[in-house]
Motif scaffolding. Structure first.
Motif, PDB file in Angstrom:
ATOM      1  N   TYR A   2       0.861  -1.200   0.000  1.00  0.00           N
ATOM      2  CA  TYR A   2       0.000   0.000   0.000  1.00  0.00           C
ATOM      3  C   TYR A   2       0.890   1.241   0.000  1.00  0.00           C
ATOM      4  N   ASP A   3       0.285   2.383  -0.312  1.00  0.00           N
ATOM      5  CA  ASP A   3       1.030   3.635  -0.142  1.00  0.00           C
ATOM      6  C   ASP A   3       1.144   3.958   1.347  1.00  0.00           C
ATOM      7  N   VAL A   4      -0.013   3.864   2.030  1.00  0.00           N
ATOM      8  CA  VAL A   4      -0.035   4.267   3.449  1.00  0.00           C
ATOM      9  C   VAL A   4      -0.888   3.281   4.252  1.00  0.00           C
ATOM     10  N   ILE A   5      -0.384   2.899   5.417  1.00  0.00           N
ATOM     11  CA  ILE A   5      -1.202   2.151   6.386  1.00  0.00           C
ATOM     12  C   ILE A   5      -1.553   3.112   7.522  1.00  0.00           C
ATOM     13  N   VAL A   6      -2.833   3.199   7.841  1.00  0.00           N
ATOM     14  CA  VAL A   6      -3.280   4.044   8.951  1.00  0.00           C
ATOM     15  C   VAL A   6      -3.727   3.120  10.082  1.00  0.00           C
ATOM     16  N   VAL A   7      -3.094   3.247  11.233  1.00  0.00           N
ATOM     17  CA  VAL A   7      -3.455   2.399  12.384  1.00  0.00           C
ATOM     18  C   VAL A   7      -4.371   3.199  13.304  1.00  0.00           C
ATOM     19  N   GLY A   8      -5.601   2.719  13.463  1.00  0.00           N
ATOM     20  CA  GLY A   8      -6.607   3.430  14.252  1.00  0.00           C
ATOM     21  C   GLY A   8      -7.501   4.207  13.314  1.00  0.00           C
ATOM     22  N   LEU A   9      -8.812   3.925  13.389  1.00  0.00           N
ATOM     23  CA  LEU A   9      -9.769   4.584  12.481  1.00  0.00           C
ATOM     24  C   LEU A   9     -10.849   5.304  13.280  1.00  0.00           C
ATOM     25  N   GLY A  10     -10.406   5.977  14.366  1.00  0.00           N
ATOM     26  CA  GLY A  10     -11.335   6.791  15.146  1.00  0.00           C
ATOM     27  C   GLY A  10     -11.427   8.188  14.540  1.00  0.00           C
ATOM     28  N   ILE A  16      -7.864  10.960   8.390  1.00  0.00           N
ATOM     29  CA  ILE A  16      -6.599  10.819   7.645  1.00  0.00           C
ATOM     30  C   ILE A  16      -6.799   9.845   6.473  1.00  0.00           C
ATOM     31  N   ALA A  17      -7.443   8.718   6.756  1.00  0.00           N
ATOM     32  CA  ALA A  17      -7.683   7.724   5.692  1.00  0.00           C
ATOM     33  C   ALA A  17      -8.509   8.356   4.571  1.00  0.00           C
ATOM     34  N   TYR A  18      -9.518   9.148   4.950  1.00  0.00           N
ATOM     35  CA  TYR A  18     -10.369   9.788   3.946  1.00  0.00           C
ATOM     36  C   TYR A  18      -9.571  10.768   3.073  1.00  0.00           C
ATOM     37  N   HIS A  19      -8.792  11.642   3.716  1.00  0.00           N
ATOM     38  CA  HIS A  19      -8.063  12.650   2.929  1.00  0.00           C
ATOM     39  C   HIS A  19      -7.012  12.011   2.026  1.00  0.00           C
ATOM     40  N   LEU A  20      -6.393  10.926   2.492  1.00  0.00           N
ATOM     41  CA  LEU A  20      -5.412  10.248   1.631  1.00  0.00           C
ATOM     42  C   LEU A  20      -6.105   9.533   0.480  1.00  0.00           C
ATOM     43  N   ALA A  21      -7.202   8.829   0.777  1.00  0.00           N
ATOM     44  CA  ALA A  21      -7.874   8.035  -0.267  1.00  0.00           C
ATOM     45  C   ALA A  21      -8.438   8.946  -1.352  1.00  0.00           C
ATOM     46  N   ARG A  22      -8.976  10.107  -0.959  1.00  0.00           N
ATOM     47  CA  ARG A  22      -9.583  10.967  -1.986  1.00  0.00           C
ATOM     48  C   ARG A  22      -8.527  11.606  -2.882  1.00  0.00           C
ATOM     49  N   ARG A  23      -7.260  11.553  -2.430  1.00  0.00           N
ATOM     50  CA  ARG A  23      -6.172  12.025  -3.303  1.00  0.00           C
ATOM     51  C   ARG A  23      -5.596  10.886  -4.147  1.00  0.00           C
ATOM     52  N   GLY A  24      -6.231   9.731  -4.074  1.00  0.00           N
ATOM     53  CA  GLY A  24      -5.799   8.629  -4.933  1.00  0.00           C
ATOM     54  C   GLY A  24      -4.753   7.728  -4.333  1.00  0.00           C
ATOM     55  N   ARG A  25      -4.431   7.925  -3.040  1.00  0.00           N
ATOM     56  CA  ARG A  25      -3.437   7.039  -2.397  1.00  0.00           C
ATOM     57  C   ARG A  25      -4.043   5.668  -2.108  1.00  0.00           C
ATOM     58  N   ALA A 152     -19.101   9.090   9.043  1.00  0.00           N
ATOM     59  CA  ALA A 152     -19.094   9.769   7.733  1.00  0.00           C
ATOM     60  C   ALA A 152     -17.704   9.678   7.093  1.00  0.00           C
ATOM     61  N   HIS A 153     -16.650   9.950   7.885  1.00  0.00           N
ATOM     62  CA  HIS A 153     -15.289   9.870   7.328  1.00  0.00           C
ATOM     63  C   HIS A 153     -15.003   8.450   6.813  1.00  0.00           C
ATOM     64  N   LEU A 154     -15.407   7.445   7.597  1.00  0.00           N
ATOM     65  CA  LEU A 154     -15.091   6.066   7.193  1.00  0.00           C
ATOM     66  C   LEU A 154     -15.872   5.661   5.950  1.00  0.00           C
ATOM     67  N   ARG A 155     -17.135   6.078   5.914  1.00  0.00           N
ATOM     68  CA  ARG A 155     -17.952   5.721   4.742  1.00  0.00           C
ATOM     69  C   ARG A 155     -17.358   6.346   3.476  1.00  0.00           C
ATOM     70  N   LEU A 156     -16.980   7.629   3.586  1.00  0.00           N
ATOM     71  CA  LEU A 156     -16.442   8.312   2.401  1.00  0.00           C
ATOM     72  C   LEU A 156     -15.031   7.825   2.065  1.00  0.00           C
ATOM     73  N   ALA A 157     -14.271   7.427   3.072  1.00  0.00           N
ATOM     74  CA  ALA A 157     -12.925   6.880   2.796  1.00  0.00           C
ATOM     75  C   ALA A 157     -13.061   5.601   1.975  1.00  0.00           C
ATOM     76  N   ARG A 158     -13.994   4.751   2.396  1.00  0.00           N
ATOM     77  CA  ARG A 158     -14.238   3.498   1.648  1.00  0.00           C
ATOM     78  C   ARG A 158     -14.673   3.803   0.231  1.00  0.00           C
ATOM     79  N   ALA A 159     -15.608   4.765   0.117  1.00  0.00           N
ATOM     80  CA  ALA A 159     -16.124   5.110  -1.217  1.00  0.00           C
ATOM     81  C   ALA A 159     -14.999   5.641  -2.105  1.00  0.00           C
ATOM     82  N   ALA A 160     -13.977   6.264  -1.489  1.00  0.00           N
ATOM     83  CA  ALA A 160     -12.852   6.803  -2.274  1.00  0.00           C
ATOM     84  C   ALA A 160     -11.793   5.732  -2.532  1.00  0.00           C
ATOM     85  N   GLY A 161     -12.027   4.511  -2.059  1.00  0.00           N
ATOM     86  CA  GLY A 161     -11.113   3.411  -2.413  1.00  0.00           C
ATOM     87  C   GLY A 161     -10.265   2.882  -1.275  1.00  0.00           C
ATOM     88  N   ALA A 162     -10.394   3.441  -0.069  1.00  0.00           N
ATOM     89  CA  ALA A 162      -9.575   2.926   1.041  1.00  0.00           C
ATOM     90  C   ALA A 162     -10.059   1.525   1.424  1.00  0.00           C
TER      91      ALA A 162
END
Ligand SMILES: Cc1cc2nc3c(=O)[nH]c(=O)nc-3n(C[C@H](O)[C@H](O)[C@H](O)COP(=O)(O)OP(=O)(O)OC[C@H]3O[C@@H](n4cnc5c(N)ncnc54)[C@H](O)[C@@H]3O)c2cc1C
Length: 377
Positions: A2-10, A16-25, A152-162
């Motif tokens: 992966y480009d980035v592993i994020v530990v903890g999804l609170g 963080i996962a959302y902002h990275l995923a929406r940039r295509g990471r 909301a962040h997790l749902r949109l992160a998933r939708a962006a490909g995370a």
């Protein structure tokens, strides 16, 4: 890989996962539980957001950006995440909360009004100030809904490909100069960069490398015994400076839940898996005594209670930046009981840091400051 592993999804890791995923990471997010949950730091239905930041004026640009990003998240998720109620910072004129708020407001040209005890009695009759106290009123302050925001962040992160893997704890991590790997009960994952955003469990994942302390905090909900209209939309969020004693803070009864009240700091410190999760009379009595004087129309019996965790640094400023010993590891830790309002701005800032195009000055949060010889240790 992966480009980035994020530990903890609170609160933080989800943003963080959302902002990275929406940039295509290519993002892998891992959490030991299934957020939003009530075991960490991002539960309890409401959080204060405010701009005239008494902790340090350096937070103001970050919180102004957070307001923009909360609004964008509301648009993108279709959820109401922020309600502006106004905010009162109450205390002696020279107290850190009152003096610090006015200093931040003045430096950054934020609108505020200084209220006397009589003004507060007229506008916000739920409160009883002492004759020597004043209140800084800021119109832009309000309430965030943490569980909804995390979801909301997790749902949109998933939708962006995370790729988000829940109920999968990270047991250990190893970092080289340009790659990392983490181990979970399901296997080993590799990436170019690692973000540690494990809240109250960051101290454990960091192996004691930073002076972080986990503190138990209690929230209590009280219903008005009279004049309910004074405690609903008309009640601003508030933080009450009590000199050397922990500040009293509260949020209005917005969704028929009662007024939420707590003491900022002063809780038991310990291991996040061992701190007591039950609320006892010892937790309630000091708050009840304070409310009898300061908000006497609240019924003294709480209708709900919750335990939540702070993760404190010694200076109470965040720990956000590159790990001083591991250039491939970024820390999002030590939010010291005032981080939630910044979640989307921290999400963006960490994504910027990983892309090497830092727009924000994060010097106040530099993880290197606790190292000998840093000048700030
Ligand atoms: C009672 C209370 C009131 C507060 N009030 C305010 C307020 O009014 N305004 C404000 O701005 N802030 C407030 N805060 C602070 C704010 O809520 C926190 O700073 C913020 O929620 C921290 O988010 P986090 O992502 O660091 O932690 P969390 O949201 O707890 O996320 C950490 C995540 O890491 C996961 N995790 C842990 N270990 C592992 C592992 N080994 N592997 C994988 N995952 C792991 C956990 O399961 C968890 O989901 C308050 C906090 C509390 C407790």
């Amino acid at each position: 890989m992966y480009d980035v592993i994020v530990v903890g999804l609170g609160g933080m890791g989800g943003a963080i996962a959302y902002h990275l995923a929406r940039r295509g990471r290519r993002v892998l997010g891992l959490d030991r539980l299934a957020p939003p949950h009530d075991a960490g730091s991002s539960h309890g239905k409401s959080r204060i957001i405010r701009q005239a930041y008494y902790e340090d004026p350096a937070y103001v640009p970050l919180v102004l950006r957070a307001y923009e990003l909360w609004e964008a998240l509301e648009r993108d998720s279709g959820e109401t995440l922020l309600v502006k109620t106004g905010g009162l910072m109450i205390g002696a004129p020279d107290s850190p909360i009152v003096a610090g708020s006015t200093e931040s407001a003045r430096r950054h040209g934020l609108k505020y009004r200084m209220l006397s005890p009589e003004d507060v009695g007229r506008w916000f009759p739920a409160f009883r100030l002492e004759p020597h106290e004043v209140a800084v009123y800021e119109e832009e302050a309000g309430v965030l809904f943490p569980e909804r925001a995390v979801a909301a962040h997790l749902r949109l992160a998933r939708a962006a490909g995370a790729e988000l893997r829940l109920d999968e704890p990270v047991e250990s991590w190893v970092a080289g100069s340009d790659s990392v790997s983490v181990r979970t009960p399901a296997g080993r994952y590799r990436a170019e960069r690692l973000v540690l955003a494990a809240g109250a469990w960051n101290p454990r994942l960091l192996g004691g490398a930073f002076p972080l302390e986990v503190e138990r905090q209690v929230s209590l909900w009280f219903r008005p015994a009279e004049r309910p209209e004074w405690f609903e939309e008309n009640l601003p969020v508030f933080i009450w400076d009590r000199g050397p004693e922990p500040a009293l803070y509260g949020l209005p009864a917005l969704e028929g839940e009662g007024v939420k009240v707590g003491l900022h700091h002063g809780g038991q410190v310990g291991d996040p898996d061992r701190l007591p999760r039950q609320v006892t009379e010892d937790d309630v009595e000091p708050v009840r005594r304070l409310l009898a004087r300061r908000m006497p129309l609240l019924d003294p019996e709480p209708v709900q209670a919750s335990v939540c965790l702070y993760t404190n640094t010694p200076d109470r400023h965040f720990l956000v930046g590159t790990h001083p010993d591991h250039p491939a590891v970024v820390l999002a830790a030590g939010f010291s009981g005032h981080g939630f309002k910044f979640c989307p701005a921290i999400g963006e800032a960490v994504a910027d840091l990983i892309e090497g195009k830092a727009r924000r000055d994060l010097a106040l949060f530099d993880p290197g400051r606790f190292r000998a010889g840093s000048g700030r240790a």
